[in-house]
Design a protein around this motif. Structure first.
Motif, short mmCIF file in Angstrom:
data_model
loop_
_atom_site.label_atom_id
_atom_site.label_comp_id
_atom_site.label_asym_id
_atom_site.label_seq_id
_atom_site.Cartn_x
_atom_site.Cartn_y
_atom_site.Cartn_z
N LEU A 283 0.82 -1.21 0.00
CA LEU A 283 0.00 0.00 0.00
C LEU A 283 0.85 1.26 0.00
O LEU A 283 0.55 2.22 -0.71
CB LEU A 283 -0.91 0.00 1.22
N VAL A 284 1.90 1.26 0.80
CA VAL A 284 2.79 2.43 0.85
C VAL A 284 3.41 2.67 -0.52
O VAL A 284 3.50 3.81 -0.99
CB VAL A 284 3.88 2.24 1.91
N ARG A 285 3.81 1.59 -1.20
CA ARG A 285 4.45 1.75 -2.50
C ARG A 285 3.45 2.20 -3.57
O ARG A 285 3.75 3.08 -4.38
CB ARG A 285 5.11 0.44 -2.94
N VAL A 286 2.25 1.63 -3.57
CA VAL A 286 1.29 1.91 -4.63
C VAL A 286 0.60 3.26 -4.45
O VAL A 286 0.42 4.01 -5.41
CB VAL A 286 0.23 0.78 -4.71
N LEU A 287 0.21 3.60 -3.20
CA LEU A 287 -0.60 4.80 -2.99
C LEU A 287 0.10 5.89 -2.18
O LEU A 287 -0.33 7.03 -2.19
CB LEU A 287 -1.92 4.41 -2.33
N GLY A 288 1.15 5.53 -1.45
CA GLY A 288 1.99 6.52 -0.80
C GLY A 288 1.25 7.63 -0.08
O GLY A 288 0.43 7.40 0.80
N ASP A 289 1.51 8.87 -0.48
CA ASP A 289 0.95 10.04 0.20
C ASP A 289 -0.55 10.21 0.00
O ASP A 289 -1.16 11.11 0.59
CB ASP A 289 1.66 11.32 -0.28
N GLU A 290 -1.16 9.39 -0.84
CA GLU A 290 -2.60 9.50 -1.04
C GLU A 290 -3.39 8.96 0.15
O GLU A 290 -4.58 9.22 0.28
CB GLU A 290 -3.03 8.75 -2.32
N LEU A 291 -2.73 8.19 1.02
CA LEU A 291 -3.36 7.66 2.23
C LEU A 291 -2.64 8.19 3.45
O LEU A 291 -1.51 8.68 3.35
CB LEU A 291 -3.31 6.13 2.26
N VAL A 292 -3.27 8.07 4.62
CA VAL A 292 -2.61 8.34 5.89
C VAL A 292 -2.40 6.99 6.57
O VAL A 292 -3.34 6.18 6.66
CB VAL A 292 -3.45 9.27 6.79
N PHE A 293 -1.18 6.73 7.04
CA PHE A 293 -0.85 5.44 7.62
C PHE A 293 -0.63 5.56 9.13
O PHE A 293 -0.21 6.60 9.64
CB PHE A 293 0.41 4.87 6.98
N TYR A 294 -0.90 4.45 9.83
CA TYR A 294 -0.64 4.39 11.27
C TYR A 294 0.02 3.06 11.61
O TYR A 294 -0.05 2.10 10.83
CB TYR A 294 -1.93 4.57 12.07
N ASP A 295 0.68 3.02 12.78
CA ASP A 295 1.42 1.82 13.20
C ASP A 295 0.93 1.25 14.52
O ASP A 295 1.23 0.10 14.85
CB ASP A 295 2.91 2.15 13.33
N ASP A 296 0.19 2.03 15.32
CA ASP A 296 -0.26 1.59 16.63
C ASP A 296 -1.44 2.46 17.06
O ASP A 296 -1.90 3.33 16.29
CB ASP A 296 0.87 1.65 17.66
N LYS A 297 -1.92 2.24 18.27
CA LYS A 297 -3.09 3.00 18.74
C LYS A 297 -2.83 4.49 18.77
O LYS A 297 -3.68 5.30 18.34
CB LYS A 297 -3.50 2.52 20.14
N GLU A 298 -1.66 4.90 19.24
CA GLU A 298 -1.35 6.32 19.36
C GLU A 298 -1.32 6.99 17.99
O GLU A 298 -1.88 8.09 17.81
CB GLU A 298 -0.02 6.52 20.08
N SER A 299 -0.67 6.35 17.02
CA SER A 299 -0.61 6.97 15.69
C SER A 299 -1.96 6.89 14.97
O SER A 299 -2.26 7.72 14.11
CB SER A 299 0.50 6.33 14.85
N PHE A 300 -2.79 5.90 15.33
CA PHE A 300 -4.15 5.85 14.80
C PHE A 300 -4.94 7.08 15.27
O PHE A 300 -5.60 7.76 14.47
CB PHE A 300 -4.86 4.57 15.24
N ILE A 301 -4.85 7.37 16.56
CA ILE A 301 -5.56 8.53 17.11
C ILE A 301 -5.08 9.82 16.44
O ILE A 301 -5.89 10.67 16.04
CB ILE A 301 -5.36 8.60 18.64
N LYS A 302 -3.77 9.95 16.30
CA LYS A 302 -3.23 11.15 15.63
C LYS A 302 -3.70 11.24 14.18
O LYS A 302 -4.00 12.32 13.68
CB LYS A 302 -1.70 11.12 15.69
N GLY A 303 -3.76 10.09 13.50
CA GLY A 303 -4.22 10.07 12.11
C GLY A 303 -5.66 10.52 11.97
O GLY A 303 -6.00 11.30 11.08
N VAL A 304 -6.52 10.04 12.87
CA VAL A 304 -7.92 10.46 12.85
C VAL A 304 -8.02 11.96 13.07
O VAL A 304 -8.71 12.68 12.32
CB VAL A 304 -8.72 9.71 13.93
N GLU A 305 -7.33 12.46 14.08
CA GLU A 305 -7.40 13.89 14.39
C GLU A 305 -6.85 14.74 13.26
O GLU A 305 -7.41 15.81 12.93
CB GLU A 305 -6.64 14.16 15.69
N GLU A 306 -5.77 14.27 12.65
CA GLU A 306 -5.17 15.02 11.52
C GLU A 306 -6.15 15.11 10.35
O GLU A 306 -6.35 16.19 9.77
CB GLU A 306 -3.89 14.32 11.07
N ILE A 307 -6.76 13.99 9.99
CA ILE A 307 -7.67 13.99 8.85
C ILE A 307 -8.90 14.86 9.13
O ILE A 307 -9.35 15.62 8.26
CB ILE A 307 -8.10 12.55 8.49
#
Length: 341
Positions: A283-307
């Protein structure tokens, strides 16, 4: 085009999607377990395939599964194998943490490798899966990505979609099967820290994963923040996605997920929705910056808030989906088929 229709007992009441293909009824033994279904039905499946190939003068077989694909090798027609994900993991995941699951993975791995090597050509969806195929000795491989029919999936105003579904507020959404390759655990763990609701659209298949997520939500006291719809008709899917403020692609770390790019991300994008996804290699290779990625609960929360802070840009997301419209992809697929038909 004739398609063998595997009518597993659990899904007998689900109506088939509209199609111009001719469905060939291949059911006989009526059982719930998927492995047992294919084992008990394989003589009937082989008979149906032979009858159809002879009667319809079939020029080529597109194969995409395990035991029926093994039998297709005896039909004496060219075969193109459509390898969408890591099949041995896909089969074993229905028997999590069990000795039988390990047996299924080993057996499916051997059968799949045989099927892949016997095929005249293999179509797969990512360069990572192509590398896997080359590594097991498959020589003829074409990479054609997954996609979406943007004419069938398009957005309606989010407020209108939410009203129609009786929803309100900021809404995270997941569309897909409720099975153990999905990581809704991280999503549910994050809900106490977020002022959002979660819309889960899709059925359980063969395990209790959906029940596990419901129990987890109750234990964390966020069950009131989650709406489970079960299966919905494909014709209604656009309304559900349109109601979402963020489309989720939560996946566990495994080859099946790392090496493939599933269709749901393109479904979200086709409806103009931003996508928050587990960080997966392909996914990172095919769509890269077109998506927001997360690695754990903390980065998931940050991703939601950012979007949610960003201005909405439905046109941009829609344009990404249009690059992967099936109409363009189908021409590449047809070229491979015509080489061997």
């Amino acid at each position: 085009m004739h398609v063998l229709h595997f009518d597993l007992k659990r899904f007998k009441d689900e109506p088939p999607r509209d199609t111009n293909c001719i469905l060939v009824d291949a059911g006989l033994a009526d059982v719930d377990d998927p492995s047992l279904y294919y084992i008990l039905n394989f003589p009937h499946h082989l008979l149906k395939m032979r009858e159809t190939v002879k009667r319809e003068e079939i020029d080529l077989v597109v194969s995409a599964n395990i035991l029926p694909s093994l039998m297709a090798n005896f039909l004496k027609v060219p075969i193109v194998f459509d390898y969408l994900d890591h099949l041995e993991e896909s089969a074993a995941i229905y028997y999590p943490d069990s000795a039988f699951g390990k047996l299924v993975k080993s057996g499916v791995g051997m059968m799949t490798r045989y099927n892949l090597r016997k095929a005249d050509s293999v179509i797969t969806v990512t360069e990572e899966l192509k590398g896997f195929l080359k590594g097991i000795g498959v020589e003829e491989v074409a990479v054609i990505p997954n996609g979406v029919d943007t004419s069938l999936l398009s957005s309606i105003p989010a407020d209108e979609a939410k009203r129609a579904l009786g929803l309100e507020g900021d809404l995270l959404g997941y569309v897909g099967s409720l099975e153990h390759w999905v990581d809704l655990e991280t999503v549910v763990e994050a809900l106490p820290s977020l002022d959002v609701k979660l819309l889960v659209v899709g059925p359980g298949l063969f395990t209790d994963y959906g029940d596990k997520i419901r129990r987890m939500a109750e234990d964390l006291e966020v069950a009131d923040k989650i709406v489970f719809t079960g299966a919905v008709k494909y014709s209604e899917l656009g309304r559900y996605i349109s109601a979402m403020d963020i489309g989720l692609n939560p996946l566990k770390k495994m080859k099946k997920n790392e090496y493939a790019v599933g269709g749901k991300v393109f479904n979200y994008l086709s409806c103009g929705k931003p996508v928050l996804s587990s960080r997966m290699t392909s996914l990172v290779r095919v769509l890269g910056d077109e998506l927001v990625f997360y690695d754990d609960k903390e980065s998931f929360i940050k991703g939601v808030e950012e979007i949610l802070r960003r201005p909405r840009d439905e046109r941009r997301h829609r344009e990404v989906a249009e690059r992967f419209d099936w109409r363009a992809i189908a021409t590449e697929y047809e070229k491979v088929l015509r080489r061997f038909a």
